[in-house]
Design a protein around this motif. Sequence first.
Motif, PDB file in Angstrom:
ATOM      1  N   THR A 201       0.837  -1.204   0.000  1.00 36.27           N
ATOM      2  CA  THR A 201       0.000   0.000   0.000  1.00 36.27           C
ATOM      3  C   THR A 201       0.869   1.250   0.000  1.00 36.27           C
ATOM      4  O   THR A 201       0.599   2.206  -0.745  1.00 36.27           O
ATOM      5  CB  THR A 201      -0.936  -0.004   1.222  1.00 36.27           C
ATOM      6  OG1 THR A 201      -1.751  -1.171   1.173  1.00 36.27           O
ATOM      7  CG2 THR A 201      -1.824   1.223   1.247  1.00 36.27           C
TER       8      THR A 201
ATOM      9  N   VAL B 188       2.403   1.655  -3.494  1.00 33.95           N
ATOM     10  CA  VAL B 188       1.432   2.136  -4.484  1.00 33.95           C
ATOM     11  C   VAL B 188       1.155   3.620  -4.272  1.00 33.95           C
ATOM     12  O   VAL B 188       1.073   4.392  -5.235  1.00 33.95           O
ATOM     13  CB  VAL B 188       0.130   1.304  -4.428  1.00 33.95           C
ATOM     14  CG1 VAL B 188      -0.973   1.965  -5.218  1.00 33.95           C
ATOM     15  CG2 VAL B 188       0.383  -0.101  -4.932  1.00 33.95           C
ATOM     16  N   ASN B 189       1.037   4.038  -3.029  1.00 35.00           N
ATOM     17  CA  ASN B 189       0.815   5.459  -2.752  1.00 35.00           C
ATOM     18  C   ASN B 189       1.995   6.301  -3.207  1.00 35.00           C
ATOM     19  O   ASN B 189       1.814   7.386  -3.769  1.00 35.00           O
ATOM     20  CB  ASN B 189       0.542   5.677  -1.261  1.00 35.00           C
ATOM     21  CG  ASN B 189      -0.821   5.167  -0.848  1.00 35.00           C
ATOM     22  OD1 ASN B 189      -1.729   5.069  -1.654  1.00 35.00           O
ATOM     23  ND2 ASN B 189      -0.957   4.828   0.421  1.00 35.00           N
TER      24      ASN B 189
ATOM     25  N   THR C  87       1.916   6.615  -6.932  1.00 32.97           N
ATOM     26  CA  THR C  87       0.853   7.539  -7.337  1.00 32.97           C
ATOM     27  C   THR C  87       1.335   8.976  -7.242  1.00 32.97           C
ATOM     28  O   THR C  87       1.092   9.792  -8.145  1.00 32.97           O
ATOM     29  CB  THR C  87      -0.400   7.331  -6.458  1.00 32.97           C
ATOM     30  OG1 THR C  87      -0.829   5.976  -6.576  1.00 32.97           O
ATOM     31  CG2 THR C  87      -1.522   8.254  -6.864  1.00 32.97           C
ATOM     32  N   ILE C  88       2.033   9.287  -6.163  1.00 29.28           N
ATOM     33  CA  ILE C  88       2.548  10.647  -5.987  1.00 29.28           C
ATOM     34  C   ILE C  88       3.570  10.982  -7.074  1.00 29.28           C
ATOM     35  O   ILE C  88       3.535  12.049  -7.666  1.00 29.28           O
ATOM     36  CB  ILE C  88       3.160  10.812  -4.576  1.00 29.28           C
ATOM     37  CG1 ILE C  88       2.050  10.730  -3.527  1.00 29.28           C
ATOM     38  CG2 ILE C  88       3.940  12.110  -4.455  1.00 29.28           C
ATOM     39  CD1 ILE C  88       2.534  10.616  -2.102  1.00 29.28           C
TER      40      ILE C  88
ATOM     41  N   SER D 135       3.790   9.647 -10.028  1.00 28.21           N
ATOM     42  CA  SER D 135       3.082   9.736 -11.299  1.00 28.21           C
ATOM     43  C   SER D 135       2.354  11.059 -11.436  1.00 28.21           C
ATOM     44  O   SER D 135       2.348  11.664 -12.509  1.00 28.21           O
ATOM     45  CB  SER D 135       2.076   8.569 -11.406  1.00 28.21           C
ATOM     46  OG  SER D 135       1.288   8.698 -12.544  1.00 28.21           O
ATOM     47  N   GLU D 136       1.763  11.536 -10.354  1.00 28.67           N
ATOM     48  CA  GLU D 136       1.048  12.814 -10.401  1.00 28.67           C
ATOM     49  C   GLU D 136       2.020  13.969 -10.631  1.00 28.67           C
ATOM     50  O   GLU D 136       1.701  14.918 -11.333  1.00 28.67           O
ATOM     51  CB  GLU D 136       0.263  13.020  -9.115  1.00 28.67           C
ATOM     52  CG  GLU D 136      -0.950  12.141  -8.997  1.00 28.67           C
ATOM     53  CD  GLU D 136      -1.661  12.238  -7.648  1.00 28.67           C
ATOM     54  OE1 GLU D 136      -1.118  12.917  -6.731  1.00 28.67           O
ATOM     55  OE2 GLU D 136      -2.731  11.656  -7.516  1.00 28.67           O
TER      56      GLU D 136
ATOM     57  N   ASP E 253       2.964  14.180 -14.327  1.00 23.16           N
ATOM     58  CA  ASP E 253       1.915  14.637 -15.247  1.00 23.16           C
ATOM     59  C   ASP E 253       1.861  16.152 -15.364  1.00 23.16           C
ATOM     60  O   ASP E 253       1.304  16.676 -16.320  1.00 23.16           O
ATOM     61  CB  ASP E 253       0.540  14.131 -14.774  1.00 23.16           C
ATOM     62  CG  ASP E 253       0.384  12.629 -14.964  1.00 23.16           C
ATOM     63  OD1 ASP E 253       1.152  12.059 -15.772  1.00 23.16           O
ATOM     64  OD2 ASP E 253      -0.488  12.032 -14.316  1.00 23.16           O
TER      65      ASP E 253
END
Length: 50
Positions: free
Chosen positions: A35, A38-39, A42-43, A45-46, A49
Amino acid sequence: MDAQFLIQAISTVGFPIVMSGYLITRMETTIKDLTIAVNALTIVSEKGDK
């Protein structure tokens, strides 16, 4: 856990339930680590972007 406790638990609730409980407690730390990973992804990846 001692052997007598395991034998009593298996005879009370059944082998599949005892094994499920054992596996859940063993896998809990792995699930928490996944977990967190994955978090973190995500950070990252954001941020990529933007």
